[in-house]
Design a protein around this motif. Structure first.
Motif, mmCIF file in Angstrom:
data_model
loop_
_atom_site.group_PDB
_atom_site.id
_atom_site.type_symbol
_atom_site.label_atom_id
_atom_site.label_comp_id
_atom_site.label_asym_id
_atom_site.label_seq_id
_atom_site.Cartn_x
_atom_site.Cartn_y
_atom_site.Cartn_z
ATOM 1 N N GLN A 110 59.783 40.218 45.046
ATOM 2 C CA GLN A 110 58.840 39.134 45.326
ATOM 3 C C GLN A 110 58.053 39.414 46.599
ATOM 4 O O GLN A 110 56.850 39.165 46.651
ATOM 5 N N LYS A 111 58.729 39.927 47.627
ATOM 6 C CA LYS A 111 58.031 40.271 48.873
ATOM 7 C C LYS A 111 57.015 41.378 48.621
ATOM 8 O O LYS A 111 55.889 41.321 49.104
ATOM 9 N N ARG A 112 57.433 42.401 47.885
ATOM 10 C CA ARG A 112 56.529 43.517 47.564
ATOM 11 C C ARG A 112 55.327 43.016 46.782
ATOM 12 O O ARG A 112 54.187 43.387 47.057
ATOM 13 N N SER A 113 55.571 42.151 45.827
ATOM 14 C CA SER A 113 54.493 41.597 45.018
ATOM 15 C C SER A 113 53.551 40.743 45.857
ATOM 16 O O SER A 113 52.325 40.808 45.707
ATOM 17 N N GLY A 114 54.127 39.948 46.754
ATOM 18 C CA GLY A 114 53.305 39.127 47.642
ATOM 19 C C GLY A 114 52.433 39.978 48.555
ATOM 20 O O GLY A 114 51.249 39.688 48.751
ATOM 21 N N TRP A 115 53.019 41.030 49.119
ATOM 22 C CA TRP A 115 52.229 41.925 49.969
ATOM 23 C C TRP A 115 51.159 42.649 49.163
ATOM 24 O O TRP A 115 50.044 42.880 49.654
ATOM 25 N N ALA A 116 51.485 42.994 47.934
ATOM 26 C CA ALA A 116 50.487 43.658 47.088
ATOM 27 C C ALA A 116 49.294 42.731 46.842
ATOM 28 O O ALA A 116 48.140 43.183 46.872
ATOM 29 N N LEU A 117 49.548 41.451 46.632
ATOM 30 C CA LEU A 117 48.447 40.503 46.447
ATOM 31 C C LEU A 117 47.573 40.454 47.703
ATOM 32 O O LEU A 117 46.344 40.467 47.610
ATOM 33 N N VAL A 118 48.200 40.425 48.864
ATOM 34 C CA VAL A 118 47.440 40.422 50.123
ATOM 35 C C VAL A 118 46.580 41.680 50.221
ATOM 36 O O VAL A 118 45.401 41.620 50.597
ATOM 37 N N VAL A 119 47.132 42.820 49.857
ATOM 38 C CA VAL A 119 46.380 44.085 49.906
ATOM 39 C C VAL A 119 45.207 44.042 48.928
ATOM 40 O O VAL A 119 44.091 44.445 49.281
ATOM 41 N N PHE A 120 45.421 43.549 47.732
ATOM 42 C CA PHE A 120 44.317 43.437 46.765
ATOM 43 C C PHE A 120 43.223 42.499 47.285
ATOM 44 O O PHE A 120 42.036 42.781 47.125
ATOM 45 N N LEU A 121 43.613 41.410 47.905
ATOM 46 C CA LEU A 121 42.622 40.498 48.492
ATOM 47 C C LEU A 121 41.842 41.197 49.600
ATOM 48 O O LEU A 121 40.607 41.122 49.650
ATOM 49 N N LEU A 166 34.559 34.388 43.524
ATOM 50 C CA LEU A 166 34.616 35.541 42.618
ATOM 51 C C LEU A 166 35.527 36.645 43.148
ATOM 52 O O LEU A 166 36.324 37.212 42.395
ATOM 53 N N TYR A 167 35.424 36.957 44.440
ATOM 54 C CA TYR A 167 36.285 38.008 44.999
ATOM 55 C C TYR A 167 37.748 37.608 44.945
ATOM 56 O O TYR A 167 38.618 38.443 44.709
ATOM 57 N N THR A 168 38.039 36.329 45.129
ATOM 58 C CA THR A 168 39.416 35.861 45.018
ATOM 59 C C THR A 168 39.925 36.031 43.587
ATOM 60 O O THR A 168 41.026 36.556 43.364
ATOM 61 N N LEU A 169 39.125 35.607 42.614
ATOM 62 C CA LEU A 169 39.515 35.763 41.204
ATOM 63 C C LEU A 169 39.693 37.231 40.838
ATOM 64 O O LEU A 169 40.638 37.593 40.121
ATOM 65 N N MET A 170 38.782 38.085 41.326
ATOM 66 C CA MET A 170 38.870 39.522 41.047
ATOM 67 C C MET A 170 40.170 40.106 41.592
ATOM 68 O O MET A 170 40.859 40.876 40.909
ATOM 69 N N ALA A 171 40.504 39.764 42.843
ATOM 70 C CA ALA A 171 41.707 40.307 43.471
ATOM 71 C C ALA A 171 42.966 39.851 42.746
ATOM 72 O O ALA A 171 43.885 40.647 42.518
ATOM 73 N N VAL A 172 43.004 38.581 42.379
ATOM 74 C CA VAL A 172 44.175 38.075 41.650
ATOM 75 C C VAL A 172 44.284 38.767 40.299
ATOM 76 O O VAL A 172 45.380 39.164 39.877
ATOM 77 N N ALA A 173 43.164 38.956 39.618
ATOM 78 C CA ALA A 173 43.183 39.660 38.328
ATOM 79 C C ALA A 173 43.710 41.086 38.501
ATOM 80 O O ALA A 173 44.559 41.540 37.714
ATOM 81 N N ALA A 174 43.217 41.786 39.511
ATOM 82 C CA ALA A 174 43.669 43.165 39.753
ATOM 83 C C ALA A 174 45.163 43.191 40.072
ATOM 84 O O ALA A 174 45.899 44.059 39.592
ATOM 85 N N TRP A 175 45.614 42.237 40.849
ATOM 86 C CA TRP A 175 47.033 42.139 41.198
ATOM 87 C C TRP A 175 47.888 41.905 39.951
ATOM 88 O O TRP A 175 48.942 42.518 39.777
ATOM 89 N N ILE A 177 41.359 44.463 50.179
ATOM 90 C CA ILE A 177 40.496 45.533 49.661
ATOM 91 C C ILE A 177 39.293 44.950 48.940
ATOM 92 O O ILE A 177 38.160 45.398 49.133
ATOM 93 N N THR A 178 39.542 43.951 48.116
ATOM 94 C CA THR A 178 38.450 43.366 47.333
ATOM 95 C C THR A 178 37.412 42.724 48.239
ATOM 96 O O THR A 178 36.208 42.874 48.001
ATOM 97 N N PHE A 179 37.836 42.034 49.275
ATOM 98 C CA PHE A 179 36.886 41.404 50.194
ATOM 99 C C PHE A 179 36.278 42.413 51.173
ATOM 100 O O PHE A 179 35.134 42.252 51.595
ATOM 101 N N ALA A 180 37.024 43.458 51.533
ATOM 102 C CA ALA A 180 36.565 44.396 52.563
ATOM 103 C C ALA A 180 35.416 45.275 52.083
ATOM 104 O O ALA A 180 34.453 45.489 52.826
ATOM 105 N N ALA A 181 35.505 45.791 50.887
ATOM 106 C CA ALA A 181 34.487 46.740 50.419
ATOM 107 C C ALA A 181 33.080 46.147 50.484
ATOM 108 O O ALA A 181 32.215 46.697 51.163
ATOM 109 N N PRO A 182 32.818 45.038 49.832
ATOM 110 C CA PRO A 182 31.467 44.478 49.920
ATOM 111 C C PRO A 182 31.174 43.826 51.267
ATOM 112 O O PRO A 182 30.021 43.789 51.701
ATOM 113 N N ALA A 183 32.195 43.328 51.948
ATOM 114 C CA ALA A 183 31.962 42.666 53.237
ATOM 115 C C ALA A 183 31.445 43.652 54.271
ATOM 116 O O ALA A 183 30.589 43.311 55.089
ATOM 117 N N LEU A 184 31.946 44.875 54.249
ATOM 118 C CA LEU A 184 31.479 45.879 55.208
ATOM 119 C C LEU A 184 29.988 46.122 55.053
ATOM 120 O O LEU A 184 29.254 46.187 56.034
#
Length: 158
Positions: free
Chosen positions: A7-18, A60-69, A20-27
Motif C-alpha cells: 500500500q505504501k509503495r502504491s501510494g508513493w507510485a501515485l504521487v510519482v505519477f502525479l 485533466l492532469y489529475t485524471l491522467m495521472a490516476v489512470a496511468a497509476w 511526472i504528469t504535472f511536471a512535464a507540461p508545467a516546465l
C-alpha cells in the motif's frame, strides 16, 4: 512484501505519477506563457476565456495521472505506459512551440500527433483497466477541442 508495504509503495507510485504528469507540461508553461503576442491574435469563435484553462488542465492532469497509476498497478511499465509517456512528451512540447516559437502550423502538427497518441493511450489503457480508460476520455475530448482551436488560430493568423 506485506500488504502495508504494498500500500505504501502504491501510494508513493501515485504521487510519482502525479508529479511526472504535472511536471512535464508545467516546465514548458513556465518558460512560455501566453502574453502580448497571443493577446494580439485573431481568436476563433469558440475560444474560451484564459481563466478556463488552468482549472481544466489541473483536472485533466489529475485524471491522467490516476489512470496511468491504475495501469501501472495492473501491469507495471508495459506498452500502455510507454505510449502514455510519448503523449505526455508531445503535450510538453506543444506549449513552447505554440507560445514560444509562435509556430502555429508546427504546433498543429504536434497537437495532431498528440491526439493520435492520446487515442492510442486510451485504447491501451481501457484494455488494461476499464476505469483508467474512462479517466482518459475527458482528456481526449479536450485535446480534440484544443486541436480545433490550434487549427483555427493557424487559419486566422497564419
Amino acid at each position: 512484501m506485506s500488504t502495508s508495504s504494498n500500500q505504501k509503495r502504491s501510494g508513493w507510485a501515485l504521487v510519482v505519477f502525479l508529479l511526472i504528469t504535472f511536471a512535464a507540461p508545467a516546465l514548458s508553461a513556465f518558460i512560455e506563457m501566453p502574453g502580448p503576442w497571443f493577446d494580439a491574435l485573431r481568436k476563433p469563435p469558440l475560444n474560451p476565456p484564459k481563466e478556463v484553462f488552468g482549472p481544466v488542465w489541473t483536472l485533466l492532469y489529475t485524471l491522467m495521472a490516476v489512470a496511468a497509476w491504475l495501469v501501472w498497478k495492473r501491469e507495471g511499465f508495459g506498452p500502455a505506459l510507454k505510449i502514455y509517456f510519448v503523449q505526455l512528451a508531445l503535450n510538453a512540447a506543444w506549449t513552447p512551440i505554440f507560445f514560444g516559437a509562435h509556430a502555429l502550423g508546427l504546433a498543429l502538427g504536434v497537437i495532431v500527433a498528440m491526439w493520435v497518441t492520446i487515442l492510442m493511450t486510451w485504447l491501451s489503457f481501457r484494455k488494461v483497466n476499464a476505469v483508467a480508460g474512462w479517466l482518459f476520455v475527458p482528456y481526449l475530448g479536450w485535446v480534440s477541442f484544443a486541436t480545433y482551436l490550434n487549427f483555427s488560430f493557424w487559419q486566422l493568423n497564419g
